[in-house]
Write a protein that holds these residues in place. Sequence first.
Motif, PDB file in Angstrom:
ATOM      1  N   CYS A 231       0.863  -1.165   0.000  1.00  0.00           N
ATOM      2  CA  CYS A 231       0.000   0.000   0.000  1.00  0.00           C
ATOM      3  C   CYS A 231       0.909   1.227   0.000  1.00  0.00           C
ATOM      4  CB  CYS A 231      -0.888  -0.005   1.237  1.00  0.00           C
ATOM      5  SG  CYS A 231      -1.917  -1.485   1.354  1.00  0.00           S
ATOM      6  N   TYR A 232       0.370   2.354  -0.422  1.00  0.00           N
ATOM      7  CA  TYR A 232       1.177   3.547  -0.591  1.00  0.00           C
ATOM      8  C   TYR A 232       0.553   4.740   0.113  1.00  0.00           C
ATOM      9  CZ  TYR A 232       3.254   0.568  -4.070  1.00  0.00           C
ATOM     10  OH  TYR A 232       3.866  -0.482  -4.686  1.00  0.00           O
ATOM     11  N   THR A 233       1.369   5.761   0.340  1.00  0.00           N
ATOM     12  CA  THR A 233       0.880   6.988   0.944  1.00  0.00           C
ATOM     13  C   THR A 233       0.351   7.909  -0.144  1.00  0.00           C
ATOM     14  OG1 THR A 233       2.472   6.830   2.741  1.00  0.00           O
ATOM     15  CG2 THR A 233       1.511   8.981   2.350  1.00  0.00           C
ATOM     16  N   GLN A 234      -0.837   8.413   0.073  1.00  0.00           N
ATOM     17  CA  GLN A 234      -1.425   9.420  -0.808  1.00  0.00           C
ATOM     18  C   GLN A 234      -1.560  10.685   0.038  1.00  0.00           C
ATOM     19  OE1 GLN A 234      -4.606   8.089  -3.291  1.00  0.00           O
ATOM     20  NE2 GLN A 234      -5.506  10.117  -3.396  1.00  0.00           N
ATOM     21  N   SER A 235      -1.051  11.782  -0.456  1.00  0.00           N
ATOM     22  CA  SER A 235      -0.919  12.988   0.356  1.00  0.00           C
ATOM     23  C   SER A 235      -2.222  13.450   1.005  1.00  0.00           C
ATOM     24  CB  SER A 235      -0.337  14.132  -0.481  1.00  0.00           C
ATOM     25  OG  SER A 235      -1.212  14.458  -1.540  1.00  0.00           O
ATOM     26  N   THR A 236      -3.349  13.213   0.377  1.00  0.00           N
ATOM     27  CA  THR A 236      -4.607  13.722   0.914  1.00  0.00           C
ATOM     28  C   THR A 236      -5.267  12.813   1.942  1.00  0.00           C
ATOM     29  OG1 THR A 236      -5.769  12.774  -0.973  1.00  0.00           O
ATOM     30  CG2 THR A 236      -5.125  15.090  -1.139  1.00  0.00           C
ATOM     31  N   ILE A 237      -4.880  11.527   1.978  1.00  0.00           N
ATOM     32  CA  ILE A 237      -5.563  10.622   2.920  1.00  0.00           C
ATOM     33  C   ILE A 237      -4.642   9.755   3.754  1.00  0.00           C
ATOM     34  CG2 ILE A 237      -7.694  10.470   1.584  1.00  0.00           C
ATOM     35  CD1 ILE A 237      -6.751   7.704   0.687  1.00  0.00           C
ATOM     36  N   GLY A 238      -3.369   9.715   3.469  1.00  0.00           N
ATOM     37  CA  GLY A 238      -2.452   8.835   4.182  1.00  0.00           C
ATOM     38  C   GLY A 238      -2.277   7.527   3.434  1.00  0.00           C
ATOM     39  N   LEU A 239      -2.054   6.461   4.174  1.00  0.00           N
ATOM     40  CA  LEU A 239      -1.852   5.157   3.544  1.00  0.00           C
ATOM     41  C   LEU A 239      -3.127   4.683   2.856  1.00  0.00           C
ATOM     42  CD1 LEU A 239       0.152   3.450   6.398  1.00  0.00           C
ATOM     43  CD2 LEU A 239       1.020   3.997   4.128  1.00  0.00           C
TER      44      LEU A 239
END
Length: 138
Positions: free
Chosen positions: A45-53
């Motif tokens: 899984c990856y980090t997305q700046s607007t929601i986190g992981l």
Amino acid sequence: MGDPVTHRRRAFALLTASAALLAGAVTAAPAATAAPTAAAAPKKCYTQSTIGLTCHHHYGKKWAERGSTGAHVKEIQALINGTTTYYKTHGKALAVDGIYGAGTQSAVRWFQKKYIGASAVDGIVGPRTWDALRGYRN
């Protein structure tokens, strides 16, 4: 057009390879389901700046408890698999099937105890558990 002997050899090689692939696919299919392999490891899984992981099944924080179904449950299952030590600790991945059953509840309780604290263990994924799953530590 090329040498006819070379053309026949290539055609024969292609036919032989095709037959071998077909024979292997027919005989190998039952064995593939018999034992899990290293490929059964959870996806990252990856980090997305607007929601986190995120594991890209669900981007919100919808309430989830035993009996819940849907993409938000898949996200919970995938986050536990892909961002925690669950796989290493339990020797198997949590099924990412979108069904919040006994296995998912047990995994959520494990996650809550390990990553939030014993006082948070209720097996329900509400705002506090979502924040922890998304990587926001309270």
